[in-house]
Design a protein around this motif. Structure first.
Motif, PDB file in Angstrom:
ATOM      1  N   ALA A   1      43.852  29.244  35.450  1.00  0.00           N
ATOM      2  CA  ALA A   1      44.553  30.177  36.371  1.00  0.00           C
ATOM      3  C   ALA A   1      43.476  31.111  36.985  1.00  0.00           C
ATOM      4  O   ALA A   1      42.580  31.753  36.005  1.00  0.00           O
ATOM      5  N   GLY A   2      43.464  31.368  38.309  1.00  0.00           N
ATOM      6  CA  GLY A   2      42.556  32.216  38.968  1.00  0.00           C
ATOM      7  C   GLY A   2      41.995  33.486  38.256  1.00  0.00           C
ATOM      8  O   GLY A   2      41.057  34.014  38.419  1.00  0.00           O
ATOM      9  N   GLU A   3      43.347  34.275  37.945  1.00  0.00           N
ATOM     10  CA  GLU A   3      43.233  35.631  37.448  1.00  0.00           C
ATOM     11  C   GLU A   3      42.961  35.796  35.988  1.00  0.00           C
ATOM     12  O   GLU A   3      42.536  36.855  35.651  1.00  0.00           O
ATOM     13  N   PHE A   4      42.704  34.726  35.306  1.00  0.00           N
ATOM     14  CA  PHE A   4      42.648  34.717  33.906  1.00  0.00           C
ATOM     15  C   PHE A   4      41.287  35.500  33.421  1.00  0.00           C
ATOM     16  O   PHE A   4      41.225  36.480  32.670  1.00  0.00           O
ATOM     17  N   THR A   5      39.966  35.071  34.068  1.00  0.00           N
ATOM     18  CA  THR A   5      38.767  35.542  33.461  1.00  0.00           C
ATOM     19  C   THR A   5      38.798  37.161  33.708  1.00  0.00           C
ATOM     20  O   THR A   5      38.388  37.954  33.181  1.00  0.00           O
ATOM     21  N   ASP A   6      39.216  37.520  35.200  1.00  0.00           N
ATOM     22  CA  ASP A   6      39.271  39.045  35.225  1.00  0.00           C
ATOM     23  C   ASP A   6      40.223  39.841  34.352  1.00  0.00           C
ATOM     24  O   ASP A   6      40.004  41.147  34.005  1.00  0.00           O
TER      25      ASP A   6
END
Length: 802
Positions: A203-208
Motif C-alpha cells: 500500500a502506498g502509505e505503508f512506508t510512511d
C-alpha cells in the motif's frame, strides 16, 4: 375410514368454493411473502457468521471518554498487529484489512476492481476457501496476488491463472503481480470482501506510517486461542492501551475528561465480527437490528392476518355444518374423530396454500430482489436451521388455524344443533370480533408506519444541505489518469464552454455515486493544550464556488497564492468552534505542515443526515483527487453531460464514465430507509387486502344469518340507508377500536426509529387522521356492498319460510 374422511373433506371444500378460494389466496400469498421476508431477515441476522464457522473472529476498536462524550474508532495504526502478537500469546492469528480501489490492465482495457491490502493470516482468519494455491504460502511474497474466482475467470477465461502476471494500478503506480491463488466468492452477507488480495506492505502509505501510532488506517481482526474469552482479553488489553497510548490518555486528563466505570479514559477492546455488524459505532456497514426484526415481525403479522381469516371463516362456516356435527355426535362419533375431520380439511388447505406460496415466492423472487435491492436465493431454504424454522412456522399456523375451529365445533350441544338453534354468538362471536380487531390493528399500524417513514424520507430529500445538489455533476476519476492531471485537462478543454460554470476536485464524493465508493479520514492533533479532531478532505480551486458553499470569512484557495497548495486550509464553522477563538483567520493549525486558516465556510451536510455536522478541514495537499465536480448551467443539461462524456472518453479512453448529479448521490445515502418504506407499504397493502377479504367473507356470513331480521325491518318501513348503517355499524366499531389501539403503538415505535437520525421530522397528527380515514373508508367499501345488497333484497324472499 380415512378414505371416507378424505372424500367428505374434498366434497365439503368443493361445495364451498368462495371460502376455499379466499382461504387459499390469503394463505398462499401470506406464505409466499413471509418466506421472502424471513429469508431476508435470515441473511441480515447471519451477517458475517460465515467467517466464524471455524472459531470466533474479533474486530479491534477504541473507546475514548472525551470531554464531549463517548467516541469510538474502528481504524487502527499499522504497528498494532505486530505489538499485539508479540505481547499476547493468546492471539493466534491477526490480519490487517485495508480496502482500496485498483485497475487491472488487460490488453487495451482497464478493469476496475476493489483491492484488499492485508496479511498472510487473512486466509486463516476468515472463512473463505482457497480453490487454487497453497493457503500457507499464497501471500508470502510481496509480489503475490490472490484473485476471486469470478474475477479470475473474467480475466483468464478457462486458462489456469496460477503463476501468470497481472499489471495492477493502485494509487499512482502500476505494479506487476504474480497470481498465487484463487479464492472462492463466498456469500453475499459479509462485510469482508475479497476481490483481490495483496500484501499490506505494498500500500502506498505503508512506508510512511508503518511505525506511527497516530495514523489510523485499517481494520484489525484477531483469532484467539480456545481458552481465552473476549471479556478476559479485553481486561488484559488495559495494560496495552496504557503502554502505547500514554500520551493520548494524559491529554484526555488535561482536557477534563472523566474515566468510565472501569477507570479507563481510553480503552482498546474487541468485539465479535458478526456482532460488530449491528453496532453503528464500530461497523463500517453496520445496520440496526431493527431492520431484520422488522422483516420478521412484518412476516409474522401477514401470516397471523391470513390465519385469522382462516379461523374466522372456518368457525363461521362450521355453523352451517352444525346439523352434520350433531348427527355425527348422535350416531356416536367421538370428539377426536370430529376434530380429525375438520382439522384434516384445514390441513389440506394449508398444504395446498404452502405449495402455492413456495411457487409464488419463486415467481416473485426476481422482482423482490430488484425492488428491495437484495440478493436472495431460494437455495437458502436448504439451510437446516432455516428449513426447520419454516417447518415449525407452518406447523403452528396449521395447528392454530385448523385446530381451533375443529375444537370449537365439538362443543356444540347435540340437542340444540339438531333443533337448529346454534348461532354465532357468545364466546364465538367475541373471539371473532377480537380477531377482526387484531387484523385491523396490525393493518392500521403498518399504514401509520408507512406514512411516517415516507414523511422522514421526504424530509431527508427536501432539507437544505448547504450546498448545490441539482446543478453539480460528480465524475469519479478512476486510475487511468491522475486526478490533478485530468482536472487540469478538463479545465483547459472546457474553459470556453458557457454552460460549464465552474469545476473543482476532491478526494471524497458527496453522497454515494455510481462507483459506490465512500471513505472518511479523520485528522487528530493538539492545539493550545487541546486535542482536536477534524474530518480531512482534499479540495481544489473553486471548491466553494462550484458547490455554492457560503464563505463566512476569508477566501478560497487561489492560484494567486502559491502557499495555498501546501500550507493553507479552509475550515467549516464546527471546526472554528473547536479552535475557540473569535477570529480563526490566520490561526496556524498544529498539523505536520503547520497549515494556516485562510477561510471559513458555513456548515453544510457533507455526510448523511443520520449524523450531526462535524468539523471538517479542506487541504490542497491532502489525498489525491478522486472526484471532479462540475457546476453546469440549468439549460441544455443533456447536451452538457454528453460533452463531458465525450471529453472524458478522449482523456481516459480505457475508463468507464460514471458521472451523476449530487442530488442522486445524496438520495442513495437513504436506500435503507427507502427499502424500509417499500417493505411497510407492501406489507400494509397486503395486510389491508387480506383483512378485507376476511371481513368481506364474515360480512356475508353474518348478514346471511340476519336476512329475516332485515325482511321484518323493511316491512316495518326501514330505509335502505338505515339498514345498511345498522349492518355496517358493528364492523366499523371494531375498526374504530383497532385505530385507537394501533395509533399510540405506531407513534412509540416510529419515535424510537427516528432517534437513529440526527436530523428528523416530527410525527404529525395528520398521519393518524389519514390512517383512520383510510381504514374506515376501506372497511365501509368492503362491508357496504354486501350490506346494500341485503337491504335491497325483497323481504318476501326472506319471510316466506315463516
Amino acid at each position: 375410514m380415512i378414505r371416507n374422511y378424505l372424500k367428505i373433506a374434498f366434497r365439503n371444500l368443493w361445495k364451498n368454493k368462495t371460502y376455499l378460494f379466499i382461504n387459499l389466496i390469503g394463505l398462499s400469498v401470506a406464505f409466499g411473502v413471509s418466506i421472502l421476508l424471513f429469508l431476508s431477515a435470515y441473511l441480515l441476522l447471519t451477517y458475517d457468521n460465515f467467517h466464524e464457522q471455524n472459531g470466533a473472529v474479533y474486530r479491534v476498536y477504541h473507546r475514548v471518554n472525551s470531554p464531549q462524550g463517548e467516541e469510538y474508532g474502528n481504524s487502527m495504526p499499522l504497528p498494532m498487529r505486530g505489538a499485539m502478537k508479540a505481547e499476547y500469546p493468546e492471539v493466534n492469528l491477526a490480519a490487517r484489512v485495508m480496502s482500496g480501489a485498483a485497475q487491472i490492465h488487460k490488453n487495451d482495457k482497464l478493469i476496475n476492481q476493489g483491492i484488499i491490502f492485508t496479511d498472510p493470516d487473512y486466509l486463516q482468519v476468515f472463512g473463505y476457501k482457497l480453490l487454487k494455491g497453497n493457503p500457507q504460502t499464497a501471500l508470502n511474497d510481496l509480489s503475490n496476488v490472490i484473485l476471486r474466482e469470478d474475477i479470475a475467470k473474467n480475466i483468464f477465461g478457462e486458462q489456469d491463472p496460477i503463476g501468470k502476471t497481472l499489471n495492477i494500478s493502485h494509487g499512482d503506480k502500476e505494479v506487476p503481480y504474480i497470481v498465487s491463488g484463487i479464492i472462492e466468492k463466498g456469500p453475499e452477507n459479509t462485510s469482508i470482501q475479497n476481490e483481490m488480495l495483496v500484501r499490506i506492505e505494498t500500500a502506498g502509505e505503508f512506508t510512511d506510517n508503518k511505525d506511527r501510532w497516530d495514523a489510523d488506517q485499517h481494520a484489525l481482526y484477531l483469532k484467539l486461542d480456545d481458552h481465552t474469552s473476549p471479556a478476559t482479553f479485553n481486561k488484559r488489553l488495559k495494560a496495552f492501551t496504557a503502554k502505547y497510548y500514554k500520551s493520548n490518555i494524559e491529554q484526555l486528563k488535561k482536557e477534563g475528561a472523566k474515566a468510565d466505570a472501569q477507570g479507563d479514559f481510553m480503552s482498546t477492546r474487541i468485539i465479535g465480527l458478526s456482532e460488530s455488524h449491528f453496532d453503528s459505532r464500530i461497523g463500517n456497514q453496520a445496520i440496526s437490528k431493527v431492520y431484520p426484526y422488522t422483516l420478521l415481525i412484518v412476516g409474522v403479522i401477514i401470516l397471523l392476518i391470513a390465519a385469522i381469516n382462516f379461523i374466522n371463516l372456518s368457525i363461521a362456516k362450521s355453523f352451517t355444518r352444525a346439523k352434520e356435527v350433531g348427527m355425527r355426535k348422535a350416531l356416536g362419533a367421538f370428539k377426536g374423530q370430529i376434530v380429525g375431520q375438520f382439522w384434516g380439511e384445514a390441513f389440506l388447505i394449508c398444504i395446498a396454500a404452502f405449495s402455492l406460496g413456495l411457487f409464488l415466492s419463486y415467481v416473485l423472487l426476481p422482482h423482490y430482489n430488484a425492488i428491495f435491492r437484495s440478493s436472495l436465493s431460494l437455495n437458502l431454504l436448504q439451510t437446516p436451521s432455516l428449513l426447520l424454522s419454516i417447518f415449525i412456522c407452518f406447523a403452528l399456523v396449521t395447528l392454530v388455524a385448523g385446530g381451533y375451529p375443529a375444537w370449537a365445533v365439538t362443543r356444540f350441544n347435540t340437542v340444540e344443533v339438531l333443533k337448529g338453534k346454534v348461532k354465532v354468538s357468545g364466546s364465538s362471536g367475541g373471539i371473532r370480533n377480537a380477531l377482526i380487531i387484531f387484523q385491523f390493528t396490525m393493518s392500521v399500524l403498518l399504514i401509520s408506519c408507512t406514512l411516517i417513514v415516507w414523511t422522514q424520507i421526504n424530509y431527508l430529500r427536501s432539507k437544505p444541505l448547504g450546498f448545490n445538489t441539482t446543478q453539480v455533476y460528480s465524475i469519479p476519476i478512476g486510475h487511468e489518469v491522475s486526478g490533478k492531471r485530468l482536472l487540469k485537462h478538463l479545465r483547459n478543454r472546457l474553459a470556453n464552454q458557457p454552460r460549464i460554470l465552474s469545476m473543482t476536485g476532491s478526494d471524497v464524493n458527496l453522497g454515494r455515486g455510481l462507483d459506490g465508493s465512500f471513505s472518511k479520514s479523520v485528522l487528530g492533533f493538539e492545539q493550545n493544550g487541546k486535542s482536536l479532531k477534524t474530518n480531512m478532505r482534499t479540495a481544489d480551486y473553486d471548491y466553494a464556488k462550484t458547490l455554492d458553499l457560503k464563505l463566512l470569512q476569508g477566501r478560497e484557495f487561489s492560484e494567486a497564492y502559491a502557499a495555498d497548495t501546501a500550507y493553507s486550509v479552509i475550515i467549516n464553522e464546527a471546526m472554528a468552534k473547536q479552535l475557540g477563538v473569535k477570529n480563526p483567520l490566520g490561526v496556524i493549525l498544529n498539523t505536520d505542515e503547520k497549515h494556516k486558516v485562510i477561510g471559513v465556510v458555513q456548515d453544510f451536510h457533507f455526510e448523511s443526515l443520520h449524523r450531526q455536522i462535524e468539523a471538517v478541514s479542506f487541504f490542497m495537499n491532502g489525498f489525491s483527487i478522486n472526484y471532479i465536480f462540475v457546476k453546469i448551467a440549468p439549460d441544455h443539461v443533456d447536451e452538457t453531460i454528453a460533452l463531458l462524456k465525450k471529453t472524458y472518453a478522449e482523456l481516459a479512453p480505457k475508463s468507464e464514465f460514471q458521472g451523476s448529479f449530487l442530488d442522486e448521490n445524496v438520495n442513495k445515502q437513504y436506500q435503507r430507509e427507502e427499502r424500509l418504506s417499500k417493505i411497510f407499504f407492501s406489507a400494509a397493502t397486503l395486510a389491508i387486502i387480506l383483512s378485507c377479504l376476511g371481513l368481506f367473507a364474515i360480512a356475508i356470513m353474518v348478514i346471511s344469518q340476519r336476512t329475516k331480521e332485515i325482511g321484518v325491518r323493511k316491512v316495518l318501513g326501514a330505509s335502505v340507508f338505515s339498514i345498511t348503517a345498522l349492518l355496517s355499524a358493528d364492523f366499523l366499531k371494531m375498526v374504530g377500536v383497532a385505530i385507537v389501539i394501533a395509533s399510540p403503538i405506531a407513534w412509540w415505535i416510529m419515535d424510537k426509529w427516528l432517534t437513529d437520525f440526527a436530523y428528523r421530522t416530527s410525527i404529525q397528527w395528520w398521519v393518524f387522521v389519514v390512517t383512520a380515514l383510510l381504514a374506515v373508508g376501506i372497511a365501509i367499501v368492503t362491508i357496504s356492498f354486501q350490506a346494500i345488497k341485503a337491504a335491497l333484497t325483497n323481504p318476501t324472499s326472506s319471510l316466506r319460510s315463516e
